[in-house]
Structure formats: C-alpha cells, structure tokens
Design a protein around this motif. Sequence first.
Motif, PDB file in Angstrom:
ATOM      1  N   PHE A 169     -27.926  -5.461   2.886  1.00  0.00           N
ATOM      2  CA  PHE A 169     -28.835  -5.947   3.916  1.00  0.00           C
ATOM      3  C   PHE A 169     -29.352  -7.347   3.614  1.00  0.00           C
ATOM      4  O   PHE A 169     -29.525  -7.730   2.442  1.00  0.00           O
ATOM      5  CB  PHE A 169     -30.043  -5.017   4.032  1.00  0.00           C
ATOM      6  CG  PHE A 169     -29.754  -3.728   4.732  1.00  0.00           C
ATOM      7  CD1 PHE A 169     -29.254  -2.640   4.037  1.00  0.00           C
ATOM      8  CD2 PHE A 169     -29.985  -3.595   6.095  1.00  0.00           C
ATOM      9  CE1 PHE A 169     -28.983  -1.443   4.678  1.00  0.00           C
ATOM     10  CE2 PHE A 169     -29.722  -2.398   6.747  1.00  0.00           C
ATOM     11  CZ  PHE A 169     -29.221  -1.324   6.043  1.00  0.00           C
ATOM     12  N   GLY A 170     -29.651  -8.090   4.688  1.00  0.00           N
ATOM     13  CA  GLY A 170     -30.422  -9.310   4.578  1.00  0.00           C
ATOM     14  C   GLY A 170     -31.903  -8.974   4.466  1.00  0.00           C
ATOM     15  O   GLY A 170     -32.291  -7.806   4.489  1.00  0.00           O
ATOM     16  N   ASN A 171     -32.734 -10.015   4.360  1.00  0.00           N
ATOM     17  CA  ASN A 171     -34.164  -9.800   4.188  1.00  0.00           C
ATOM     18  C   ASN A 171     -34.938  -9.666   5.496  1.00  0.00           C
ATOM     19  O   ASN A 171     -36.156  -9.529   5.470  1.00  0.00           O
ATOM     20  CB  ASN A 171     -34.772 -10.907   3.343  1.00  0.00           C
ATOM     21  CG  ASN A 171     -34.486 -10.699   1.868  1.00  0.00           C
ATOM     22  OD1 ASN A 171     -34.339  -9.565   1.404  1.00  0.00           O
ATOM     23  ND2 ASN A 171     -34.380 -11.779   1.126  1.00  0.00           N
ATOM     24  N   GLY A 172     -34.245  -9.722   6.611  1.00  0.00           N
ATOM     25  CA  GLY A 172     -34.890  -9.392   7.867  1.00  0.00           C
ATOM     26  C   GLY A 172     -35.457 -10.584   8.617  1.00  0.00           C
ATOM     27  O   GLY A 172     -35.751 -11.630   8.054  1.00  0.00           O
ATOM     28  N   PRO A 209     -33.557  -3.493   2.714  1.00  0.00           N
ATOM     29  CA  PRO A 209     -33.239  -2.339   1.876  1.00  0.00           C
ATOM     30  C   PRO A 209     -32.138  -2.697   0.873  1.00  0.00           C
ATOM     31  O   PRO A 209     -31.219  -3.444   1.199  1.00  0.00           O
ATOM     32  CB  PRO A 209     -32.731  -1.298   2.876  1.00  0.00           C
ATOM     33  CG  PRO A 209     -33.269  -1.738   4.200  1.00  0.00           C
ATOM     34  CD  PRO A 209     -33.316  -3.228   4.143  1.00  0.00           C
ATOM     35  N   THR A 210     -32.239  -2.148  -0.329  1.00  0.00           N
ATOM     36  CA  THR A 210     -31.199  -2.353  -1.324  1.00  0.00           C
ATOM     37  C   THR A 210     -30.596  -1.015  -1.706  1.00  0.00           C
ATOM     38  O   THR A 210     -31.316  -0.013  -1.865  1.00  0.00           O
ATOM     39  CB  THR A 210     -31.727  -3.058  -2.586  1.00  0.00           C
ATOM     40  OG1 THR A 210     -32.836  -2.316  -3.092  1.00  0.00           O
ATOM     41  CG2 THR A 210     -32.162  -4.464  -2.295  1.00  0.00           C
ATOM     42  N   PHE A 211     -29.289  -0.990  -1.843  1.00  0.00           N
ATOM     43  CA  PHE A 211     -28.561   0.229  -2.166  1.00  0.00           C
ATOM     44  C   PHE A 211     -28.931   0.712  -3.566  1.00  0.00           C
ATOM     45  O   PHE A 211     -29.002  -0.058  -4.511  1.00  0.00           O
ATOM     46  CB  PHE A 211     -27.063  -0.037  -2.068  1.00  0.00           C
ATOM     47  CG  PHE A 211     -26.218   1.069  -2.628  1.00  0.00           C
ATOM     48  CD1 PHE A 211     -25.494   0.882  -3.794  1.00  0.00           C
ATOM     49  CD2 PHE A 211     -26.163   2.294  -1.995  1.00  0.00           C
ATOM     50  CE1 PHE A 211     -24.720   1.896  -4.317  1.00  0.00           C
ATOM     51  CE2 PHE A 211     -25.392   3.312  -2.505  1.00  0.00           C
ATOM     52  CZ  PHE A 211     -24.670   3.124  -3.675  1.00  0.00           C
ATOM     53  N   LEU A 212     -29.144   2.035  -3.666  1.00  0.00           N
ATOM     54  CA  LEU A 212     -29.543   2.610  -4.936  1.00  0.00           C
ATOM     55  C   LEU A 212     -28.425   3.483  -5.520  1.00  0.00           C
ATOM     56  O   LEU A 212     -27.932   3.260  -6.608  1.00  0.00           O
ATOM     57  CB  LEU A 212     -30.794   3.446  -4.712  1.00  0.00           C
ATOM     58  CG  LEU A 212     -31.724   3.754  -5.869  1.00  0.00           C
ATOM     59  CD1 LEU A 212     -32.140   2.505  -6.599  1.00  0.00           C
ATOM     60  CD2 LEU A 212     -32.958   4.491  -5.338  1.00  0.00           C
ATOM     61  N   ILE A 213     -28.027   4.502  -4.780  1.00  0.00           N
ATOM     62  CA  ILE A 213     -27.048   5.456  -5.267  1.00  0.00           C
ATOM     63  C   ILE A 213     -26.457   6.206  -4.088  1.00  0.00           C
ATOM     64  O   ILE A 213     -27.111   6.322  -3.046  1.00  0.00           O
ATOM     65  CB  ILE A 213     -27.705   6.429  -6.282  1.00  0.00           C
ATOM     66  CG1 ILE A 213     -26.659   7.253  -7.033  1.00  0.00           C
ATOM     67  CG2 ILE A 213     -28.744   7.315  -5.596  1.00  0.00           C
ATOM     68  CD1 ILE A 213     -27.249   8.011  -8.237  1.00  0.00           C
ATOM     69  N   SER A 214     -25.228   6.683  -4.249  1.00  0.00           N
ATOM     70  CA  SER A 214     -24.584   7.420  -3.165  1.00  0.00           C
ATOM     71  C   SER A 214     -23.912   8.671  -3.711  1.00  0.00           C
ATOM     72  O   SER A 214     -23.759   8.836  -4.932  1.00  0.00           O
ATOM     73  CB  SER A 214     -23.545   6.538  -2.466  1.00  0.00           C
ATOM     74  OG  SER A 214     -22.488   6.208  -3.354  1.00  0.00           O
ATOM     75  N   ILE A 215     -23.520   9.561  -2.790  1.00  0.00           N
ATOM     76  CA  ILE A 215     -22.783  10.756  -3.174  1.00  0.00           C
ATOM     77  C   ILE A 215     -21.863  11.160  -2.036  1.00  0.00           C
ATOM     78  O   ILE A 215     -22.256  11.116  -0.861  1.00  0.00           O
ATOM     79  CB  ILE A 215     -23.748  11.896  -3.570  1.00  0.00           C
ATOM     80  CG1 ILE A 215     -22.957  13.085  -4.143  1.00  0.00           C
ATOM     81  CG2 ILE A 215     -24.621  12.327  -2.392  1.00  0.00           C
ATOM     82  CD1 ILE A 215     -23.851  14.099  -4.854  1.00  0.00           C
ATOM     83  N   SER A 216     -20.658  11.528  -2.390  1.00  0.00           N
ATOM     84  CA  SER A 216     -19.709  12.041  -1.413  1.00  0.00           C
ATOM     85  C   SER A 216     -19.907  13.547  -1.278  1.00  0.00           C
ATOM     86  O   SER A 216     -20.378  14.198  -2.201  1.00  0.00           O
ATOM     87  CB  SER A 216     -18.290  11.743  -1.901  1.00  0.00           C
ATOM     88  OG  SER A 216     -17.354  12.535  -1.219  1.00  0.00           O
ATOM     89  N   SER A 217     -19.507  14.084  -0.129  1.00  0.00           N
ATOM     90  CA  SER A 217     -19.710  15.521   0.106  1.00  0.00           C
ATOM     91  C   SER A 217     -18.830  16.402  -0.792  1.00  0.00           C
ATOM     92  O   SER A 217     -19.034  17.614  -0.838  1.00  0.00           O
ATOM     93  CB  SER A 217     -19.444  15.855   1.570  1.00  0.00           C
ATOM     94  OG  SER A 217     -18.121  15.527   1.923  1.00  0.00           O
ATOM     95  N   ILE A 218     -17.869  15.815  -1.494  1.00  0.00           N
ATOM     96  CA  ILE A 218     -17.040  16.624  -2.389  1.00  0.00           C
ATOM     97  C   ILE A 218     -17.730  16.840  -3.737  1.00  0.00           C
ATOM     98  O   ILE A 218     -17.240  17.590  -4.579  1.00  0.00           O
ATOM     99  CB  ILE A 218     -15.649  15.995  -2.613  1.00  0.00           C
ATOM    100  CG1 ILE A 218     -15.754  14.620  -3.274  1.00  0.00           C
ATOM    101  CG2 ILE A 218     -14.896  15.903  -1.296  1.00  0.00           C
ATOM    102  CD1 ILE A 218     -14.403  14.044  -3.669  1.00  0.00           C
ATOM    103  N   LYS A 219     -18.850  16.158  -3.947  1.00  0.00           N
ATOM    104  CA  LYS A 219     -19.606  16.314  -5.193  1.00  0.00           C
ATOM    105  C   LYS A 219     -20.944  16.983  -4.912  1.00  0.00           C
ATOM    106  O   LYS A 219     -21.405  17.022  -3.759  1.00  0.00           O
ATOM    107  CB  LYS A 219     -19.862  14.945  -5.834  1.00  0.00           C
ATOM    108  CG  LYS A 219     -18.611  14.229  -6.307  1.00  0.00           C
ATOM    109  CD  LYS A 219     -19.006  12.969  -7.046  1.00  0.00           C
ATOM    110  CE  LYS A 219     -17.788  12.330  -7.684  1.00  0.00           C
ATOM    111  NZ  LYS A 219     -18.169  11.122  -8.466  1.00  0.00           N
TER     112      LYS A 219
END
Lengths: 112, 114
Positions: free
Chosen positions: A103-106, B44-54
């Motif tokens: 994302f950008g900062n908006g 928003p900054t990405f933190l963590i993800s999960i696939s439905s197979i896990k």
Amino acid sequence: NAGVTQTPKFQVLKTGQSMTLQCAQDMNHNSMYWYRQDPGMGLRLIYYSASEGTTDKGEVPNGYNVSRLNKREFSLRLESAAPSQTSVYFCASSEGRNSPLHFGNGTRLTVT
Amino acid sequence: DQQVKQNSPSLSVQEGRISILNCDYTNSMFDYFLWYKKYPAEGPTFLISISSIKDKNEDGRFTVFLNKSAKHLSLHIVPSQPGDSAVYFCAARGYGGSQGNLIFGKGTKLSVKP
C-alpha cells in the motif's frame, strides 16, 4: 526504493468539483488497486486493474473512474465530488493473485 | 453482509504478554488469508499470510492459526511490544474475477502498555 507513491497527501474539494488521485509503483507489479477507508468500515475496494490495459469494478465503484496509464501508474478520478466521498484513499499493488498487497500512504480527501 | 469479521474493535495488552487477535469469515471459497498492520497516517503494511492448505504459519514473534472448519483465524504476537500498538486488519481472498480480490475486516486496535 519508493514502493507505492500517492499524490496528493491531502485534498479539500467543494461538492461538484473534480479531481484525479495519482498512484505509481516501482516494483514492476502487474496488479493495482484503489481502496477507501472510512471510520468503522475497514478497507473497501473501489476499482482494480489485474494487468496493464484492464480495469474492473470493485465493491464501491459508483462516482469513480480509473485509468491504468501504463504498468506503473493507476489513477482514480472523481468527476463530481460528493460529501459521501470524504475518505482516506489507498492505492496498492501486487505481483499476482497469491501475493500480498503493498500500500501507499494514502490521500486524505475532504469534500465540503 | 460482512464476509470477514473482526468482532473486537480494540484490545489492550501488557508489554511482554501475548496478544491474540481474532477474525471470522463466512465464505468457504476463501483460500488465502493475510494480516496487515496500520499505524496512523500510514498505509497498511503486510505482516503475515497463510494458505488454506496450512493451519499455522510463523514469522518471528507473529503466528497465524487457521481453523477452516470453524472459519476462524487468529494472529498471536508473543511477546507483545509497545511498538506493536496499531490497528490490525484481517483480509481474505477467494477464487478468480472479483473473488480474487482481498476483502478486509474492519480492524482491531491493539494497545500494548509498557
């Protein structure tokens, strides 16, 4: 590496005015998105572009238009702003379907 | 109708303890889930993800658990630090077309007290 850059950061419009929000990414991502965030509503998708040359409506497209100018740039246009469009607008990009969005900062937009 | 629900608008935790943020979803077609963190005046900054197979994915202090039968996922932060204070969004993605886009919950504001 700037990532996703949005301009302007802030904007105040009067009802009926038009404006274009600019977004550019330097990560060579295929997909780009426009979201809006309102208090208590989370992030809602306005429009997206799965790849250069394509655009599609998201959850809340009414009152907006978009242009995928090239692979880097994806702009959002408000033709006739309304107070209901007061919001924070986020642009995002991703490599593909199973990749996280960056994302950008908006842009904080107020329509009076 | 909300497809991704974060039922707790806020959570307060003491520094050093565990933070558990919860998320429920209704669409059984969702196959990829993510957590994002958002500070004020930032994206928003990405933190963590999960696939439905896990059913579990770990990254340092952050662990995401997925319970497909209950359509529930949770984010555990151990130990919590004051810098973790932010709004956390859960997001989910389904198959193709508009289903291939992320749908976000409304967010949970985490406050970690020193």
